[in-house]
Scaffold this active site. Sequence first.
Site, PDB file in Angstrom:
ATOM      1  N   ASP A  31      20.967  29.959  -5.416  1.00  0.00           N
ATOM      2  CA  ASP A  31      19.731  29.941  -4.496  1.00  0.00           C
ATOM      3  C   ASP A  31      19.775  30.945  -3.467  1.00  0.00           C
ATOM      4  OD1 ASP A  31      17.669  27.498  -3.658  1.00  0.00           O
ATOM      5  OD2 ASP A  31      17.790  29.039  -2.170  1.00  0.00           O
ATOM      6  N   HIS A 100      12.655  23.274 -11.374  1.00  0.00           N
ATOM      7  CA  HIS A 100      13.900  23.597 -11.100  1.00  0.00           C
ATOM      8  C   HIS A 100      14.777  22.502 -10.487  1.00  0.00           C
ATOM      9  CE1 HIS A 100      11.483  24.426  -7.649  1.00  0.00           C
ATOM     10  NE2 HIS A 100      12.669  24.235  -7.136  1.00  0.00           N
TER      11      HIS A 100
END
Length: 137
Positions: A31, A100
């Site tokens: 991320d 996700h």
Amino acid sequence: MADNCIFCKIIAGEIPSTTIYEDEDFQVILDINPASKGHALILPKGHYANIYQLPEDLAAKAMKLAKKLAEHMTDKLQCDGFNLVQNNGEVAGQTVFHFHLHLIPRYLDGANKDLLTWNNLQYKDGEVKQLEELLKC
Ligand code: 5GP
Ligand code: ZN
């Protein structure tokens, strides 16, 4: 590939990312704005906006992969705990509308100690029974 989807562009290689795992169905990236050190995202290579659109076989594979990566990341990062987080819809905190699954290592001495805490509500009389009847399947 969906137009203007940042994760589709990452999967197509049009936007750079740090990939820690890849197979025929999924790419797992770090991320860009992590909640903790090692925060990663499991992305299906096909575009599905959310859990409702994700085919059942990919949902099963995503959870299997999450288990494998939770073990691998915990071993490598020596984290003290682990959250799996998956947001659907703006009200639920989803900001990228390509399914996700967040893999979030947790550390005893780490940042974001209040991540995923909420105020507990109380049910009114009869409400639990109503919900049981509504939801039982
Ligand atoms: P959501 O809020 O939709 O559950 O999570 C979206 C996540 O995607 C956020 O944690 C955000 O930091 C991450 N993200 C958004 N844009 C990018 C990007 O371009 N690259 C990477 N690696 N992560 C991104
Ligand atoms: Zn997409």
